[in-house]
Design an enzyme around this catalytic site. Structure first.
Site, PDB file in Angstrom:
ATOM      1  N   GLN A  43     -46.209  45.712-101.833  1.00 58.47           N
ATOM      2  CA  GLN A  43     -44.854  45.174-101.792  1.00 58.47           C
ATOM      3  C   GLN A  43     -44.453  44.872-100.350  1.00 58.47           C
ATOM      4  OE1 GLN A  43     -43.185  44.400-104.405  1.00 58.47           O
ATOM      5  NE2 GLN A  43     -44.181  45.537-106.061  1.00 58.47           N
ATOM      6  N   GLU A  99     -56.962  45.732-111.143  1.00 60.25           N
ATOM      7  CA  GLU A  99     -56.472  44.771-110.153  1.00 60.25           C
ATOM      8  C   GLU A  99     -57.633  43.845-109.776  1.00 60.25           C
ATOM      9  OE1 GLU A  99     -54.828  42.469-107.436  1.00 60.25           O
ATOM     10  OE2 GLU A  99     -53.573  43.926-108.481  1.00 60.25           O
ATOM     11  N   ASN A 145     -47.194  44.845-113.405  1.00 64.77           N
ATOM     12  CA  ASN A 145     -46.489  44.289-112.248  1.00 64.77           C
ATOM     13  C   ASN A 145     -47.198  42.986-111.873  1.00 64.77           C
ATOM     14  OD1 ASN A 145     -44.802  44.017-110.005  1.00 64.77           O
ATOM     15  ND2 ASN A 145     -46.143  45.233-108.706  1.00 64.77           N
ATOM     16  N   CYS A 172     -41.098  40.213-109.716  1.00 65.48           N
ATOM     17  CA  CYS A 172     -40.333  39.561-108.653  1.00 65.48           C
ATOM     18  C   CYS A 172     -39.805  38.209-109.116  1.00 65.48           C
ATOM     19  CB  CYS A 172     -41.198  39.396-107.399  1.00 65.48           C
ATOM     20  SG  CYS A 172     -42.662  38.364-107.658  1.00 65.48           S
TER      21      CYS A 172
END
EC number: 2.1.1.189
Length: 213
Positions: A43, A99, A145, A172
């Site tokens: 982040q 990821e 996320n 986001c």
């Protein structure tokens, strides 16, 4: 009081195995070391990120769960905070973090080792493909996320079918999140909180807890 310290420089400045270390000290949450390599995702605002992780940690620690997936996990911030809190309560926790960035997975694995967390696995894979193919063990909680594009229809519909009790969705991009919520027809919004991750811009981070209907 929450503090975070980060040092950034051009990736060309660092030796290949050099890493940046973030130490975030938080009241009422464990100390979670997060490591960042030049090609890993984290982040952009460490101070607000620590508040984001602490919030999700507080939501998750009271849930009746033992097995969780952290998809699009980056350096493992969400999953590690949650797994540590659950393990500290004496719960047998299994965490799988996925990821695409190999550098981020190296960082997440290093953090898990520092925390002496058991039954934690991080893998460099496409999160959507992993979720669609891995049916060996169904988690009680999935954390997502995703990038600004969201998780998409295929993954959302798969999560509907997987019969998972709880979802944590952090984004986001509220527009793509709303589109994904339209696909997540088996879930209802239970909690939501906004974070000013990008001060002096129109952008923000939104984290939500969804519960199966």
């Amino acid at each position: 009081m929450r503090r975070a310290l980060i040092f950034l420089a051009s990736p060309h400045f660092f030796a290949p195995n050099f890493f940046i270390f973030i130490y975030a000290k938080r009241i009422s949450t464990p100390q979670i070391p997060l490591f960042i390599r030049p090609q890993g995702f984290f982040q952009t605002n460490p101070k607000v990120a620590s508040q984001l992780y602490a919030t999700v940690q507080q939501w998750v620690k009271i849930l009746p769960i033992n097995h969780l997936w952290d998809l699009f996990c980056g350096v493992g911030g969400f999953g590690l905070h949650c797994a540590k809190a659950l393990q500290d309560q004496g719960k047998p926790v299994t965490l799988t973090g996925i990821e695409i960035s190999a550098a981020a997975i190296e960082s997440a694995t290093q953090s898990a080792q520092k925390l002496a967390l058991n039954n934690v696995t991080f893998a460099s894979l496409d999160a959507a493909q992993f979720a669609l193919k891995d049916r060996q063990q169904t988690p009680e909680l999935v954390i997502v996320n995703p990038p600004r594009r969201g998780i998409g229809k295929d993954l959302a519909e798969f999560l509907n079918q997987l019969n998972i009790p709880y979802l944590i969705y952090s984004s986001c991009n509220a527009e793509s999140m709303v589109k994904d919520f339209a696909y997540l027809t088996h879930y209802q919004l239970h909690r939501v909180q906004l974070f000013d991750m990008f001060p002096h811009t129109t952008h923000y981070e939104t984290v939500t807890l969804l519960i199966r209907k």
